[in-house]
Write a protein that holds these residues in place. Structure first.
Motif, mmCIF file in Angstrom:
data_model
loop_
_atom_site.group_PDB
_atom_site.id
_atom_site.type_symbol
_atom_site.label_atom_id
_atom_site.label_comp_id
_atom_site.label_asym_id
_atom_site.label_seq_id
_atom_site.Cartn_x
_atom_site.Cartn_y
_atom_site.Cartn_z
ATOM 1 N N ALA A 1 2.540 -4.511 -15.039
ATOM 2 C CA ALA A 1 1.096 -3.832 -14.690
ATOM 3 C C ALA A 1 1.368 -2.427 -14.431
ATOM 4 C CB ALA A 1 0.312 -4.735 -14.162
ATOM 5 N N LYS A 2 2.098 -2.274 -13.423
ATOM 6 C CA LYS A 2 2.421 -0.821 -12.754
ATOM 7 C C LYS A 2 3.325 -0.045 -13.551
ATOM 8 C CE LYS A 2 3.032 -0.048 -8.357
ATOM 9 N NZ LYS A 2 2.257 1.059 -7.757
ATOM 10 N N ASN A 3 4.218 -0.683 -14.618
ATOM 11 C CA ASN A 3 5.237 0.047 -15.237
ATOM 12 C C ASN A 3 6.129 0.514 -14.090
ATOM 13 O OD1 ASN A 3 6.734 0.809 -17.213
ATOM 14 N ND2 ASN A 3 5.488 3.060 -17.571
ATOM 15 N N ARG A 4 6.515 -0.357 -13.102
ATOM 16 C CA ARG A 4 7.379 0.128 -11.964
ATOM 17 C C ARG A 4 8.847 -0.581 -12.283
ATOM 18 N NH1 ARG A 4 5.616 0.036 -5.799
ATOM 19 N NH2 ARG A 4 7.401 -0.928 -4.785
ATOM 20 N N PRO A 5 9.834 0.280 -11.829
ATOM 21 C CA PRO A 5 11.299 -0.177 -12.162
ATOM 22 C C PRO A 5 11.602 -1.213 -11.132
ATOM 23 C CG PRO A 5 11.173 2.187 -11.161
ATOM 24 C CD PRO A 5 9.666 1.670 -11.500
ATOM 25 N N PRO B 1 2.177 -4.256 -4.172
ATOM 26 C CA PRO B 1 2.290 -2.766 -4.181
ATOM 27 C C PRO B 1 1.202 -1.824 -4.167
ATOM 28 C CG PRO B 1 2.733 -3.302 -6.049
ATOM 29 C CD PRO B 1 2.391 -4.585 -5.356
ATOM 30 N N SER B 2 1.034 -0.648 -4.161
ATOM 31 C CA SER B 2 -0.278 0.221 -4.071
ATOM 32 C C SER B 2 -0.668 -0.065 -5.751
ATOM 33 C CB SER B 2 -0.118 1.689 -3.875
ATOM 34 O OG SER B 2 1.046 1.945 -4.747
ATOM 35 N N ALA B 3 -2.179 -0.169 -6.021
ATOM 36 C CA ALA B 3 -2.470 -0.549 -7.397
ATOM 37 C C ALA B 3 -2.853 0.625 -8.114
ATOM 38 C CB ALA B 3 -3.753 -1.430 -7.024
ATOM 39 N N ASN B 4 -1.583 1.324 -8.453
ATOM 40 C CA ASN B 4 -1.628 2.437 -9.348
ATOM 41 C C ASN B 4 -0.395 2.303 -10.101
ATOM 42 O OD1 ASN B 4 -0.423 3.041 -6.528
ATOM 43 N ND2 ASN B 4 0.744 4.451 -7.979
ATOM 44 N N PRO B 5 -0.664 3.095 -11.633
ATOM 45 C CA PRO B 5 0.614 3.198 -12.353
ATOM 46 C C PRO B 5 1.784 3.874 -11.451
ATOM 47 C CG PRO B 5 -1.329 3.715 -13.373
ATOM 48 C CD PRO B 5 -1.675 3.866 -12.028
ATOM 49 N N ILE C 1 -1.188 8.780 -8.114
ATOM 50 C CA ILE C 1 -1.814 8.516 -6.773
ATOM 51 C C ILE C 1 -2.357 6.995 -6.472
ATOM 52 C CG2 ILE C 1 -3.623 9.699 -5.474
ATOM 53 C CD1 ILE C 1 -3.605 12.030 -7.658
ATOM 54 N N SER C 2 -2.256 6.745 -5.192
ATOM 55 C CA SER C 2 -2.416 5.610 -4.895
ATOM 56 C C SER C 2 -4.035 5.659 -4.665
ATOM 57 C CB SER C 2 -1.902 5.191 -3.377
ATOM 58 O OG SER C 2 -0.727 5.172 -3.480
ATOM 59 N N PRO C 3 -4.661 4.252 -5.156
ATOM 60 C CA PRO C 3 -6.127 4.272 -4.906
ATOM 61 C C PRO C 3 -6.616 3.801 -3.700
ATOM 62 C CG PRO C 3 -4.969 2.256 -5.787
ATOM 63 C CD PRO C 3 -3.869 3.046 -5.416
ATOM 64 N N SER D 1 9.745 12.798 -6.566
ATOM 65 C CA SER D 1 8.352 12.658 -7.106
ATOM 66 C C SER D 1 7.544 11.534 -7.056
ATOM 67 C CB SER D 1 8.800 13.250 -8.409
ATOM 68 O OG SER D 1 7.347 13.150 -9.410
ATOM 69 N N HIS D 2 6.416 11.599 -6.545
ATOM 70 C CA HIS D 2 5.325 10.248 -6.402
ATOM 71 C C HIS D 2 4.014 10.954 -6.055
ATOM 72 C CE1 HIS D 2 6.663 6.043 -5.388
ATOM 73 N NE2 HIS D 2 5.682 6.171 -5.147
ATOM 74 N N TYR D 3 3.131 10.060 -6.297
ATOM 75 C CA TYR D 3 1.818 10.464 -5.719
ATOM 76 C C TYR D 3 1.333 11.516 -6.537
ATOM 77 C CZ TYR D 3 3.529 7.908 -1.685
ATOM 78 O OH TYR D 3 3.974 7.025 -0.983
HETATM 79 MG MG MG Z 1 3.034 3.089 -4.075
#
Ligand code: MG
Ligand code: TXA
Length: 320
Positions: free
Chosen positions: A47-51, A134-138, A142-144, A222-224
């Motif tokens: 859902a997050k497209n997280r590695p 995890p934080s509920a963002n792609p 930026i975190s929600p 690179s993040h947020y």
């Molecule tokens: Mg996060």
């Protein structure tokens, strides 16, 4: 779109059947699933497209529950947990066999925290498993800090968002571990200040992470990152280079008469770092939504939560 509500029974039903639910915490909203269920964990990554090399935090409601998933809790970690839990502190601890490899991306350490939000604590008390969240963002965005932020980006991927209002701390938890010399290692700056940790345990060390092999991928450079180009410096000096109608400003406390006020956000007009942390991510999102050509930001004072705020600003501005 997801249903937004405050129905804990519904959240429990969904989580018990392996589904994902967004949950409020005092830091940011989390995308939660059963931390012991590999399919739920895979759905979170999807859902997050997280590695999948980026491990997840397990959320519990008591130190007793935390101890059911680890082989030991070093005394210094117990002291920190007792001082700061429930609260914005995540502790890396040696995991036992109940924790799936997927949750920790193969690491022998599991990240655990007790979040300080009444709805989520109630939810955790009634569940027979910890919540991976995890934080509920792609991934990378930026975190929600509100239910609406989650709806905007993950609403089509999850059935339910538990609405706990606006997050009070507004930036993610501080992540710590304990090294072989029993010193506290800082992996990520966050909602528990370094000063508060040092006042309890004395000096701390900083975990070394590289971009290629991060110890804590929250430390990826690179993040947020907003979609609008984001630049940090002295706003007054950067301003003349840009078209004032297309520029956004993110400043700790100052406003600038040369730029329309709707394109500006003051994180805390009274100069309060806690208030600044609370409004940071929503201010970044709002500016990002205005279709500007650049957002100019300035660092906040480097003390207390200011260190974590400046860390997020740096990552938002980083370009490969
Ligand atoms: Mg996060
Ligand atoms: O405040 C928070 O911590 C929020 C709320 C929802 O609890 N959660 C959060 O999760 O920020 P996430 O996944 O966005 O960030 C967790 C960070 C990641 O950078 C991850 O790499 C690190 O924690 N982490 C998790 N387990 C780890 C481990 N075993 N070793 C090193 N780092 C770990």
């Amino acid at each position: 779109m997801a249903i937004i509500g405050t129905d804990i029974t519904k959240a429990i039903e969904l989580l018990m059947s392996g589904k994902l639910v967004a949950i409020p915490t005092e830091t940011v909203y989390g995308l939660a699933g059963n931390a012991l269920n590999e399919e739920a964990i895979l759905d979170i990554f999807g859902a997050k497209n997280r590695p999948q090399f980026n491990p997840l935090i397990a959320h519990v409601d008591s130190l007793g529950k935390a101890s059911q998933f680890v082989t030991e809790i070093p005394p210094i970690a117990v002291r920190l947990a007792k001082a700061f839990w429930p609260g914005p502190l995540t502790i890396l601890l040696p995991r036992n066999r109940r924790i799936p490899d997927l949750l920790t991306a193969g690491s022998p350490l599991v990240a655990i925290r007790i979040p300080n939000h009444p709805l989520t604590l109630k939810l955790l008390q009634q569940l027979p498993f910890p919540l991976a969240a995890p934080s509920a963002n792609p991934s990378g965005y930026i975190s929600p800090t509100s239910a609406a932020h989650v709806q905007a980006q993950l609403g089509d991927k999850i059935p339910y968002i538990l609405d706990g209002g606006r997050c009070k701390v507004g930036i993610e938890s501080t992540i710590i571990g304990v090294n072989e010399d029993n010193e506290v290692l800082i992996y990520r700056l966050g909602g528990t200040s370094l000063e508060a940790i040092r006042s309890l345990v004395g000096d701390v060390q900083f975990a070394q992470a590289t971009h290629e092999k991060p110890d804590s991928p929250g430390m990826l450079k690179s993040h947020y990152a907003p979609q609008t180009p984001f630049r940090i410096g002295i706003v007054e000096e950067m301003l003349p280079t840009y078209d004032r109608e297309k520029v956004g400003i993110l400043h700790f406390s100052q406003s600038f008469s040369a730029v329309p006020s709707k394109q500006q956000r003051q994180l805390s007009p009274s100069g309060d770092l806690r208030e600044a942390a609370q409004s940071l991510f929503s201010a970044m999102r709002e500016l990002d939504g205005l279709g500007l050509s650049i957002i100019l930001a300035e660092y906040v004072p480097a003390e207390g939560l200011g260190l974590a705020i400046n860390d997020r600003l740096t990552r938002a501005a980083y370009q490969e």
